[in-house]
Each structure stands twice: as structure tokens, then as C-alpha cells.
Design a protein around this motif. Structure first.
Motif, PDB file in Angstrom:
ATOM      1  N   GLU A  59      -2.621   8.939   1.779  1.00 30.27           N
ATOM      2  CA  GLU A  59      -3.634   9.943   2.193  1.00 30.27           C
ATOM      3  C   GLU A  59      -5.045   9.407   2.018  1.00 30.27           C
ATOM      4  N   ARG A  60      -5.235   8.556   1.013  1.00 28.39           N
ATOM      5  CA  ARG A  60      -6.568   7.992   0.733  1.00 28.39           C
ATOM      6  C   ARG A  60      -6.842   6.742   1.564  1.00 28.39           C
ATOM      7  N   LEU A  62      -5.086   3.920   1.645  1.00 31.06           N
ATOM      8  CA  LEU A  62      -4.559   2.655   1.109  1.00 31.06           C
ATOM      9  C   LEU A  62      -3.203   2.411   1.768  1.00 31.06           C
ATOM     10  N   ASN A  63      -3.060   1.252   2.363  1.00 27.90           N
ATOM     11  CA  ASN A  63      -1.968   1.040   3.309  1.00 27.90           C
ATOM     12  C   ASN A  63      -1.042  -0.103   2.964  1.00 27.90           C
ATOM     13  N   HIS A  64      -1.376  -0.858   1.896  1.00 22.64           N
ATOM     14  CA  HIS A  64      -0.574  -2.028   1.551  1.00 22.64           C
ATOM     15  C   HIS A  64       0.164  -1.727   0.248  1.00 22.64           C
ATOM     16  N   LEU A  65       1.153  -0.859   0.380  1.00 22.73           N
ATOM     17  CA  LEU A  65       1.799  -0.307  -0.809  1.00 22.73           C
ATOM     18  C   LEU A  65       3.238  -0.787  -0.955  1.00 22.73           C
ATOM     19  N   SER A  66       3.610  -1.143  -2.184  1.00 22.65           N
ATOM     20  CA  SER A  66       4.995  -1.509  -2.485  1.00 22.65           C
ATOM     21  C   SER A  66       5.470  -0.647  -3.639  1.00 22.65           C
ATOM     22  N   VAL A  67       6.740  -0.267  -3.573  1.00 24.07           N
ATOM     23  CA  VAL A  67       7.354   0.455  -4.688  1.00 24.07           C
ATOM     24  C   VAL A  67       8.557  -0.355  -5.142  1.00 24.07           C
ATOM     25  N   LEU A  68       8.555  -0.694  -6.433  1.00 25.39           N
ATOM     26  CA  LEU A  68       9.684  -1.429  -7.013  1.00 25.39           C
ATOM     27  C   LEU A  68      10.460  -0.471  -7.905  1.00 25.39           C
ATOM     28  N   ASP A  69      11.778  -0.493  -7.759  1.00 32.03           N
ATOM     29  CA  ASP A  69      12.606   0.290  -8.680  1.00 32.03           C
ATOM     30  C   ASP A  69      13.985  -0.343  -8.794  1.00 32.03           C
ATOM     31  N   ILE A  70      14.585  -0.159  -9.965  1.00 28.78           N
ATOM     32  CA  ILE A  70      15.932  -0.674 -10.208  1.00 28.78           C
ATOM     33  C   ILE A  70      16.967   0.177  -9.478  1.00 28.78           C
ATOM     34  N   SER A  74      16.861   5.990  -5.774  1.00 28.85           N
ATOM     35  CA  SER A  74      15.504   6.560  -5.871  1.00 28.85           C
ATOM     36  C   SER A  74      14.673   6.138  -4.665  1.00 28.85           C
ATOM     37  N   LEU A  75      14.844   4.878  -4.238  1.00 22.53           N
ATOM     38  CA  LEU A  75      14.060   4.377  -3.100  1.00 22.53           C
ATOM     39  C   LEU A  75      14.518   5.051  -1.809  1.00 22.53           C
ATOM     40  N   LYS A  76      15.811   5.312  -1.715  1.00 25.15           N
ATOM     41  CA  LYS A  76      16.349   6.009  -0.530  1.00 25.15           C
ATOM     42  C   LYS A  76      15.758   7.429  -0.462  1.00 25.15           C
ATOM     43  N   LYS A  77      15.700   8.085  -1.619  1.00 25.02           N
ATOM     44  CA  LYS A  77      15.144   9.442  -1.643  1.00 25.02           C
ATOM     45  C   LYS A  77      13.661   9.431  -1.266  1.00 25.02           C
ATOM     46  N   LEU A  78      12.960   8.385  -1.739  1.00 22.80           N
ATOM     47  CA  LEU A  78      11.540   8.263  -1.399  1.00 22.80           C
ATOM     48  C   LEU A  78      11.370   8.119   0.117  1.00 22.80           C
ATOM     49  N   LYS A  79      12.183   7.235   0.721  1.00 21.50           N
ATOM     50  CA  LYS A  79      12.103   7.014   2.182  1.00 21.50           C
ATOM     51  C   LYS A  79      12.365   8.310   2.929  1.00 21.50           C
ATOM     52  N   ASP A  85       6.293   8.325   7.565  1.00 21.76           N
ATOM     53  CA  ASP A  85       5.459   7.364   6.807  1.00 21.76           C
ATOM     54  C   ASP A  85       6.298   6.312   6.064  1.00 21.76           C
ATOM     55  N   ALA A  86       7.623   6.465   6.104  1.00 24.50           N
ATOM     56  CA  ALA A  86       8.482   5.575   5.295  1.00 24.50           C
ATOM     57  C   ALA A  86       8.263   4.109   5.622  1.00 24.50           C
ATOM     58  N   SER A  87       8.007   3.807   6.892  1.00 28.32           N
ATOM     59  CA  SER A  87       7.878   2.402   7.297  1.00 28.32           C
ATOM     60  C   SER A  87       6.552   1.796   6.844  1.00 28.32           C
ATOM     61  N   ARG A  88       5.675   2.613   6.265  1.00 29.58           N
ATOM     62  CA  ARG A  88       4.384   2.090   5.809  1.00 29.58           C
ATOM     63  C   ARG A  88       4.459   1.513   4.396  1.00 29.58           C
ATOM     64  N   ILE A  89       5.633   1.604   3.773  1.00 30.75           N
ATOM     65  CA  ILE A  89       5.796   1.162   2.382  1.00 30.75           C
ATOM     66  C   ILE A  89       6.783  -0.013   2.338  1.00 30.75           C
ATOM     67  N   THR A  90       6.550  -0.943   1.409  1.00 26.08           N
ATOM     68  CA  THR A  90       7.531  -2.007   1.140  1.00 26.08           C
ATOM     69  C   THR A  90       8.363  -1.583  -0.074  1.00 26.08           C
ATOM     70  N   TYR A  91       9.687  -1.633   0.085  1.00 28.88           N
ATOM     71  CA  TYR A  91      10.592  -1.195  -0.987  1.00 28.88           C
ATOM     72  C   TYR A  91      11.218  -2.420  -1.640  1.00 28.88           C
ATOM     73  N   ILE A  92      11.146  -2.477  -2.961  1.00 31.83           N
ATOM     74  CA  ILE A  92      11.701  -3.623  -3.688  1.00 31.83           C
ATOM     75  C   ILE A  92      12.709  -3.093  -4.707  1.00 31.83           C
ATOM     76  N   GLU A  93      13.976  -3.391  -4.446  1.00 30.54           N
ATOM     77  CA  GLU A  93      15.012  -2.957  -5.402  1.00 30.54           C
ATOM     78  C   GLU A  93      15.228  -4.092  -6.392  1.00 30.54           C
ATOM     79  N   SER A  94      14.761  -3.890  -7.623  1.00 32.53           N
ATOM     80  CA  SER A  94      14.855  -4.969  -8.616  1.00 32.53           C
ATOM     81  C   SER A  94      14.671  -4.413 -10.020  1.00 32.53           C
ATOM     82  N   ASP A  95      15.308  -5.075 -10.962  1.00 31.68           N
ATOM     83  CA  ASP A  95      14.978  -4.851 -12.365  1.00 31.68           C
ATOM     84  C   ASP A  95      13.614  -5.524 -12.563  1.00 31.68           C
ATOM     85  N   ILE A  96      12.696  -4.840 -13.187  1.00 30.48           N
ATOM     86  CA  ILE A  96      11.349  -5.410 -13.312  1.00 30.48           C
ATOM     87  C   ILE A  96      11.365  -6.771 -14.016  1.00 30.48           C
ATOM     88  N   VAL A  97      12.267  -6.951 -14.970  1.00 28.53           N
ATOM     89  CA  VAL A  97      12.240  -8.229 -15.696  1.00 28.53           C
ATOM     90  C   VAL A  97      12.887  -9.369 -14.900  1.00 28.53           C
TER      91      VAL A  97
END
Ligand code: SAM
Length: 202
Positions: A59-60, A62-70, A74-79, A85-97
Motif C-alpha cells: 500500500e505504501r 514498496l514493491n520489492h518484497l520477500s517473505v521467508l518462512d519455514i 503459511s506462505l500458501k495462505k498469504l498468497k 497482489d500475490a505475484s508481487r511478492i517473492t516467497y522463500i520457503e526455508s529455515d532461517i538458519v
């Protein structure tokens, strides 16, 4: 960390049935706005799950957004929630470490994920990954349970931090900008005490 654990939580519970739900993540947004990021800044939300932070950032402008989650669920629900707008985000399925960033970021945001790392080795890995992923001049926001916050969340043990604890840990790699405490209200009216810190990679 077991991704199935978080998947089963996201499978069982709707957005407003989890303690961490925020209609608007005001404190994160206030900090982000204070950093005056360029609209093309690369932003990553660590353990973002289906948080509404990205909705507010889109909304503000900012267009270069990524969401990382294990959790893939959760990422499917977000999409699903984001719809067009789902295609405007990069989704990264990963353990942060285990995250191997393929680009550098101007903002690293983490609300309520870092505190699930209770092992020193994992904490060190997190710090080193965050440091490598952030561009010089980039900002990092970490928000955890405070010393008076819960000792568990979703059945998992959590670490609790004071402002000074976070300054000491992250201050080895980043310059502290500010810290403050905040009380979060869960959807059912309970309170959870958090601490937020903003840092800069100089
Ligand atoms: C308490 S929720 C917070 C979600 C979101 N940041 C918010 O504030 O609404 C913690 C999130 O971290 C994710 N998570 C937990 N451990 C993780 C790990 N090791 N790596 C990546 N994500 C993780 C969970 O799947 C969950 O989405």
C-alpha cells in the motif's frame, strides 16, 4: 526446526486464531517509515508467515518484497489472501538458519521469529546470515518477547530479551538506532510484552 510443526499450526488455525495476529503491524511500520527507504528497496520479512506487513508495505508503494518462512502452508495462505497482489511478492520457503540469500536487502524485518532460536549455535548462524544478507547502509528490525513476555508460544520454548540483550547481540554486527517496548494484544484480549530494536549496517 521441524517445518511440519508450523505447517500443522497454520493448517489448524485461522489468521485470527493465532496469538501473534495483528490487523496492522503498527510498531514495525513506524520503525520502517523512520528509515525513509527508497521505494525500490529490497525488503525481507523473516518468519513472516501470513502477516499483513506485506499488505501494508505494498500500500505504501514498496514493491520489492520477500517473505521467508519455514512453513509452506503459511506462505500458501498469504498468497491466497493477497489474491491479485500475490505475484508481487517473492516467497522463500526455508529455515532461517539454512537461508542462502541470492541478493542483498535494504531491510531485514523479524517480528516474533528470532526468539524461537534458543540454541547459541543457531543464534550465531542467524546473526551471520543477517549480516551477509544486508547491504551496507541497510536496516534490520528485530522484535522478540521481552523479559516480561511469554516463555512459550505455540507450544515451543522462546527466549526473552531486554533492550540491552538485543543491543549486545546485534550490536556486534550492526549499529543500534533505537529500541522500545510494546504490549501486543492477542485476538482474544490477552497481552504479550515485546521489545523492538532497529539497527543499521554501517
Ligand atoms: C509467531 S509467528 C510470527 C509471524 C509473523 N512474523 C508475525 O509477526 O505475524 C512465527 C513465524 O516464524 C516461522 N518460523 C519459526 N521458526 C522458523 C525458522 N527456523 N525459520 C523460518 N521461519 C520460522 C513460523 O512458521 C511462523 O510463521
Amino acid at each position: 526446526m521441524d517445518s511440519n510443526y508450523w505447517d500443522s499450526i497454520y493448517q489448524k488455525k485461522s489468521e485470527k486464531e493465532v496469538s501473534w495476529f495483528q490487523e496492522v503491524p503498527r510498531k514495525s511500520l513506524e520503525l520502517i517509515e523512520s528509515f525513509n527507504l527508497a521505494l525500490d528497496a529490497n525488503i525481507i520479512d523473516i518468519g513472516g508467515g501470513d502477516s499483513r506487513l506485506v499488505d501494508c508495505l505494498l500500500e505504501r508503494g514498496l514493491n520489492h518484497l520477500s517473505v521467508l518462512d519455514i512453513s509452506a502452508i503459511s506462505l500458501k495462505k498469504l498468497k491466497e489472501r493477497l489474491g491479485a497482489d500475490a505475484s508481487r511478492i517473492t516467497y522463500i520457503e526455508s529455515d532461517i538458519v539454512a537461508f542462502r540469500p541470492s541478493k542483498s536487502y535494504q531491510l531485514w524485518h523479524d517480528r516474533a521469529t528470532f526468539h524461537f532460536l534458543t540454541d547459541l549455535e543457531q543464534i550465531e548462524k542467524y546473526l551471520s546470515i543477517a549480516h551477509d544478507a544486508l547491504a551496507i547502509g541497510g536496516h534490520l528490525i528485530v522484535s522478540t518477547f521481552s523479559k516480561t513476555g511469554p516463555e512459550k508460544c505455540s507450544g515451543l520454548s522462546t527466549a526473552q530479551y531486554s533492550e540491552d540483550d538485543l543491543k549486545k547481540l546485534f550490536g556486534r554486527f550492526f549499529k543500534n538506532i533505537k529500541c522500545f517496548e510494546d504490549t501486543h494484544q492477542t485476538p482474544w484480549g490477552a497481552t504479550q510484552n515485546f521489545v523492538y530494536c532497529g539497527f543499521k549496517k554501517v
